[in-house]
Design an enzyme around this catalytic site. Sequence first.
Site, PDB file in Angstrom:
ATOM      1  N   LYS A   1     -20.388  -6.354   3.982  1.00 44.34           N
ATOM      2  CA  LYS A   1     -19.531  -5.907   2.874  1.00 44.34           C
ATOM      3  C   LYS A   1     -19.127  -7.100   2.006  1.00 44.34           C
ATOM      4  O   LYS A   1     -19.094  -7.001   0.788  1.00 44.34           O
ATOM      5  CB  LYS A   1     -18.267  -5.200   3.419  1.00 44.34           C
ATOM      6  CG  LYS A   1     -18.576  -3.923   4.176  1.00 44.34           C
ATOM      7  CD  LYS A   1     -17.335  -3.055   4.401  1.00 44.34           C
ATOM      8  CE  LYS A   1     -16.518  -3.418   5.600  1.00 44.34           C
ATOM      9  NZ  LYS A   1     -15.542  -2.380   5.983  1.00 44.34           N
TER      10      LYS A   1
ATOM     11  N   GLU B   1       0.843  -1.205   0.000  1.00 44.95           N
ATOM     12  CA  GLU B   1       0.000   0.000   0.000  1.00 44.95           C
ATOM     13  C   GLU B   1       0.878   1.255   0.000  1.00 44.95           C
ATOM     14  O   GLU B   1       1.758   1.419   0.838  1.00 44.95           O
ATOM     15  CB  GLU B   1      -0.908  -0.019   1.232  1.00 44.95           C
ATOM     16  CG  GLU B   1      -1.823   1.182   1.288  1.00 44.95           C
ATOM     17  CD  GLU B   1      -2.874   1.074   2.390  1.00 44.95           C
ATOM     18  OE1 GLU B   1      -3.490   0.005   2.533  1.00 44.95           O
ATOM     19  OE2 GLU B   1      -3.055   2.074   3.107  1.00 44.95           O
TER      20      GLU B   1
HETATM   21  P1  FAD Z   1     -17.457   0.944   7.169  1.00 42.65           P
HETATM   22  O1  FAD Z   1     -17.319  -0.477   6.776  1.00 42.65           O
HETATM   23  O2  FAD Z   1     -18.592   1.710   6.614  1.00 42.65           O
HETATM   24  O3  FAD Z   1     -17.510   0.977   8.773  1.00 42.65           O
HETATM   25  C1  FAD Z   1     -17.437   2.203   9.476  1.00 42.65           C
HETATM   26  C2  FAD Z   1     -18.126   2.038  10.836  1.00 42.65           C
HETATM   27  O4  FAD Z   1     -19.536   1.924  10.660  1.00 42.65           O
HETATM   28  C3  FAD Z   1     -17.711   0.779  11.609  1.00 42.65           C
HETATM   29  O5  FAD Z   1     -17.719   1.096  12.970  1.00 42.65           O
HETATM   30  C4  FAD Z   1     -18.793  -0.228  11.269  1.00 42.65           C
HETATM   31  O6  FAD Z   1     -18.978  -1.189  12.301  1.00 42.65           O
HETATM   32  C5  FAD Z   1     -20.022   0.657  11.099  1.00 42.65           C
HETATM   33  N1  FAD Z   1     -20.913   0.195  10.026  1.00 42.65           N
HETATM   34  C6  FAD Z   1     -20.561  -0.336   8.843  1.00 42.65           C
HETATM   35  N2  FAD Z   1     -21.635  -0.579   8.080  1.00 42.65           N
HETATM   36  C7  FAD Z   1     -22.698  -0.162   8.798  1.00 42.65           C
HETATM   37  C8  FAD Z   1     -24.098  -0.138   8.545  1.00 42.65           C
HETATM   38  N3  FAD Z   1     -24.584  -0.572   7.373  1.00 42.65           N
HETATM   39  N4  FAD Z   1     -24.903   0.367   9.510  1.00 42.65           N
HETATM   40  C9  FAD Z   1     -24.403   0.841  10.676  1.00 42.65           C
HETATM   41  N5  FAD Z   1     -23.080   0.821  10.981  1.00 42.65           N
HETATM   42  C10 FAD Z   1     -22.244   0.340  10.039  1.00 42.65           C
HETATM   43  N6  FAD Z   1      -9.190   5.820   4.759  1.00 42.65           N
HETATM   44  C11 FAD Z   1      -9.090   6.771   3.781  1.00 42.65           C
HETATM   45  O7  FAD Z   1      -9.572   7.905   3.970  1.00 42.65           O
HETATM   46  N7  FAD Z   1      -8.479   6.502   2.580  1.00 42.65           N
HETATM   47  C12 FAD Z   1      -7.946   5.282   2.312  1.00 42.65           C
HETATM   48  O8  FAD Z   1      -7.410   5.067   1.220  1.00 42.65           O
HETATM   49  C13 FAD Z   1      -8.019   4.261   3.320  1.00 42.65           C
HETATM   50  N8  FAD Z   1      -7.527   3.019   3.104  1.00 42.65           N
HETATM   51  C14 FAD Z   1      -7.669   2.046   4.062  1.00 42.65           C
HETATM   52  C15 FAD Z   1      -7.201   0.742   3.776  1.00 42.65           C
HETATM   53  C16 FAD Z   1      -7.328  -0.267   4.724  1.00 42.65           C
HETATM   54  C17 FAD Z   1      -6.831  -1.661   4.381  1.00 42.65           C
HETATM   55  C18 FAD Z   1      -7.909   0.013   5.989  1.00 42.65           C
HETATM   56  C19 FAD Z   1      -8.012  -1.064   7.041  1.00 42.65           C
HETATM   57  C20 FAD Z   1      -8.392   1.287   6.264  1.00 42.65           C
HETATM   58  C21 FAD Z   1      -8.284   2.311   5.305  1.00 42.65           C
HETATM   59  N9  FAD Z   1      -8.781   3.608   5.535  1.00 42.65           N
HETATM   60  C22 FAD Z   1      -8.671   4.581   4.561  1.00 42.65           C
HETATM   61  C23 FAD Z   1      -9.395   3.962   6.809  1.00 42.65           C
HETATM   62  C24 FAD Z   1     -10.945   3.805   6.774  1.00 42.65           C
HETATM   63  O9  FAD Z   1     -11.497   4.653   5.804  1.00 42.65           O
HETATM   64  C25 FAD Z   1     -11.486   4.145   8.160  1.00 42.65           C
HETATM   65  O10 FAD Z   1     -11.116   3.163   9.083  1.00 42.65           O
HETATM   66  C26 FAD Z   1     -12.985   4.457   8.227  1.00 42.65           C
HETATM   67  O11 FAD Z   1     -13.246   5.042   9.506  1.00 42.65           O
HETATM   68  C27 FAD Z   1     -13.900   3.250   8.086  1.00 42.65           C
HETATM   69  O12 FAD Z   1     -13.917   2.786   6.811  1.00 42.65           O
HETATM   70  P2  FAD Z   1     -14.665   1.389   6.463  1.00 42.65           P
HETATM   71  O13 FAD Z   1     -14.560   1.229   5.011  1.00 42.65           O
HETATM   72  O14 FAD Z   1     -14.168   0.313   7.332  1.00 42.65           O
HETATM   73  O15 FAD Z   1     -16.157   1.789   6.863  1.00 42.65           O
END
Ligand code: FAD
Length: 304
Positions: A179, A28
């Site tokens: 997801k 990454e």
């Molecule tokens: P989600 O899966 O949407 O989850 C976010 C929160 O909401 C969690 O607490 C989850 O339990 C909850 N949740 C999920 N779905 C629902 C639902 N349907 N209803 C209610 N609650 C729900 N950030 C960046 O800005 N840019 C990047 O390029 C980036 N790359 C990353 C790469 C990796 C491998 C990882 C692990 C993280 C990365 N992040 C990045 C950080 C990430 O964007 C943050 O951790 C963000 O806060 C959550 O993203 P997520 O996609 O996990 O969100």
Amino acid sequence: MTLLLESKVGMKKLSDVYRPGHLAVSIELFPPKSATGEQSLYEHVGKLIKYSPDFITCTYGAGGSTRDKTLEIVREVKSRFGIPVASHLTVVGSTVEQIRDYLRQTQAADIDFIVALRGDPPQGQSSFVATVGGLQHANELVELISREFPGFGIAVAGYPEKHSEATSFDSDLLHLKNKVDAGADVVLTQLFFDNRDFFRFRDRCAAIGITAPIVPGILPVTNLKQIQRIATLCGSKIPQSFVSDLSRSDAPDWQMKVGIEFALDQVNELVLQGVLGLHFYVLNQSQSMLAVLEGLQIRSPRPA
Ligand code: FAD
């Protein structure tokens, strides 16, 4: 374990990348802020290519702030080095139409995979608020990609130590399952330093029926202060014994040596416990990841 060098040409499915008998390696990067940083990034990728990573990803800045740069970097990495690439994409600050537009551009640029994320709240906001006409959670982004852009392999984020906003571990896992059920091919985890957290997480994923590969996110530490900052942002804990070892000297060589030894031990155990891949957070550097790959002998280096 030494795996043979493989040709990556024409390989576009994540299910081909994560397969039994092959330890997939992904890297990454993040978009550098300067032309010098960008030049240095390609030099480091040039060194990392020696160990034939399966694909390289580039992060997507808060609120889409690096959108153009992210796409430029993955396109350039693919064109210079000829290996599959993934663009990260978040829903922060974008309407669905803007998200579609980015996906169309990504498709036209022949980008292989998308790391589909919600993203963190923009600076100054304490909680995430969906953009009007935008999406709320990463599962909605995965649904959109699967439905409208089915050619992309999709990776999503998982949290061995629980996402900071999740009300419970169980609810976080259920959201992760959503997801995967929506079409994600693989789960790349947040960085962590205690393998027990990962194994517990992997077991709990399996127990609720998540069958996609769970790929550990590894950050080979090179500097204690830097990692303390990053770990706080990511909600990852650093074992006290590791902090003590790193703290014995401020010398960069010492910190790098301790970081590499720790990462090697961590990765060795993960490989022994059957992970199908490793996702390396390299912070746009190459030295420590190269030392880890050399130490593990999981790849034959390409002939010079
Ligand atoms: P989600 O899966 O949407 O989850 C976010 C929160 O909401 C969690 O607490 C989850 O339990 C909850 N949740 C999920 N779905 C629902 C639902 N349907 N209803 C209610 N609650 C729900 N950030 C960046 O800005 N840019 C990047 O390029 C980036 N790359 C990353 C790469 C990796 C491998 C990882 C692990 C993280 C990365 N992040 C990045 C950080 C990430 O964007 C943050 O951790 C963000 O806060 C959550 O993203 P997520 O996609 O996990 O969100």
